[in-house]
Design an enzyme around this catalytic site. Structure first.
Site, PDB file in Angstrom:
ATOM      1  N   ASP A   1      85.703 -58.725 -45.002  1.00 19.00           N
ATOM      2  CA  ASP A   1      86.010 -57.887 -43.611  1.00 19.00           C
ATOM      3  C   ASP A   1      85.616 -56.412 -44.066  1.00 19.00           C
ATOM      4  OD1 ASP A   1      87.119 -57.335 -41.420  1.00 19.00           O
ATOM      5  OD2 ASP A   1      89.036 -56.825 -42.081  1.00 19.00           O
TER       6      ASP A   1
ATOM      7  N   CYS B   1      86.140 -48.842 -38.618  1.00 20.20           N
ATOM      8  CA  CYS B   1      86.493 -49.427 -37.419  1.00 20.20           C
ATOM      9  C   CYS B   1      85.461 -49.155 -36.196  1.00 20.20           C
ATOM     10  CB  CYS B   1      87.780 -48.794 -36.906  1.00 20.20           C
ATOM     11  SG  CYS B   1      88.528 -49.655 -35.502  1.00 20.20           S
TER      12      CYS B   1
END
Length: 303
Positions: A17, A241
């Site tokens: 991730d 993000c």
């Protein structure tokens, strides 16, 4: 509130991730070294790779190579993300201990991210789930946007509970409640966790918090207060993000470990070794780690 858990499992998500959004291609040997360092540090669960189409996530094109070359420690769960049966077959061949399937609590996010409805996304994973059970591979479900969505804004708690039920019925061993854009706050997090614990055993629920708005540690503490004892974090705070320009993504493992250590909660992880791993990968990427605790501890050594 009940007493805090005495022991917590940290799922280290940096190698998958964390690295998947990096623009520059990272050599397989660097990823292998990172996973090996994290194994040595004592993590019980490491998200090591992703078997998705390299067309969509070029950074994960070396996943087969990485899984083949890492030094595995008995008892450690090496997880991989599998979006479909092709991904599952690659994961099986690579010797993954756990496969991760994913949906969203936000209908708008599901449509934009995986081009189908929430119900369709769960249906798509039925075959993967059955295959995982057949091969006795752990199955983990992950729910994006459980506390807010970049497209629809608020996400009702009932929507999160619905997806938890869907993933539970597929046979998931663990379910991640993820704050993809980092907008969750402590009381909200407690409310969501308590609600979904009515659908799935609390011991199998995990908190996956992003630190975009600086709330991740507070949200982890709030989750601990209601009995959640599994959390995801990323070494050096790897992983931006994509929905908030320049914002941090995953909460840094070093920061989480520093807090848990202060609370007297056992993780079985060597914080110094994690700091080293964070400094190693940050040096390779040519930038400072996002972890405040990691950088402070590294600087203290030099001082």
């Amino acid at each position: 509130m009940s007493q805090l858990p005495q022991q917590v499992k940290i799922v280290e998500v940096g190698p998958r991730d964390g690295l998947q959004n990096e623009k520059e291609s990272i050599p397989a040997e660097v990823k292998i070294e990172l996973v090996n360092r994290l194994t040595t540090a004592g993590f019980a669960n490491i998200e090591a790779a992703s078997f998705v189409s390299p067309k969509w996530v070029p950074q994960m094109a070396t996943s087969t190579e990485v899984m083949a070359a890492i030094t595995r420690k008995p008892g450690v769960i090496y997880s991989v993300l599998t979006p479909n049966m092709k991904g599952f077959e690659a994961a099986l061949a690579a010797g993954a201990d756990e496969v991760v399937i994913f949906s969203s609590a936000s209908e708008a996010f599901a449509q934009k991210n995986i081009n189908c409805s929430i119900a369709e996304s769960i249906e798509r994973f039925r075959e993967v789930a059955a295959a995982a059970k057949q091969h006795q591979i752990r199955l983990r479900g992950s729910i994006s946007c459980s506390f807010g969505c970049p497209y629809q804004g608020e996400v009702p708690v009932s929507s999160v509970a619905d997806v938890v039920r869907g993933l539970r019925d597929l046979g998931c061993d663990e379910i991640d409640i993820a704050d993809t854009i980092g907008v969750g706050t402590a009381r909200q997090v407690q409310h969501v966790m308590q609600s979904v614990a009515q659908e799935f055993p609390l011991a199998g629920l995990s908190g996956h918090f992003h630190d975009t708005y600086g709330q991740a540690l507070a949200n982890i503490y709030a989750s601990l207060e209601v009995g959640v004892s599994i959390f995801h974090s990323s070494v050096a705070g790897l992983g931006g993000c994509p929905y908030a320009k320049g914002a941090t993504g995953n909460v840094a493992t070093e920061d989480v470990l520093f807090m848990l250590q202060g609370l007297g909660i056992h993780t079985g992880i060597d914080l110094d070794a994690v700091v080293d791993a964070g400094q190693f990968i940050s040096a390779h990427l040519g930038r400072k780690a996002v972890s405040r605790a990691g950088n402070a501890l590294a600087a203290k050594r030099l001082g």
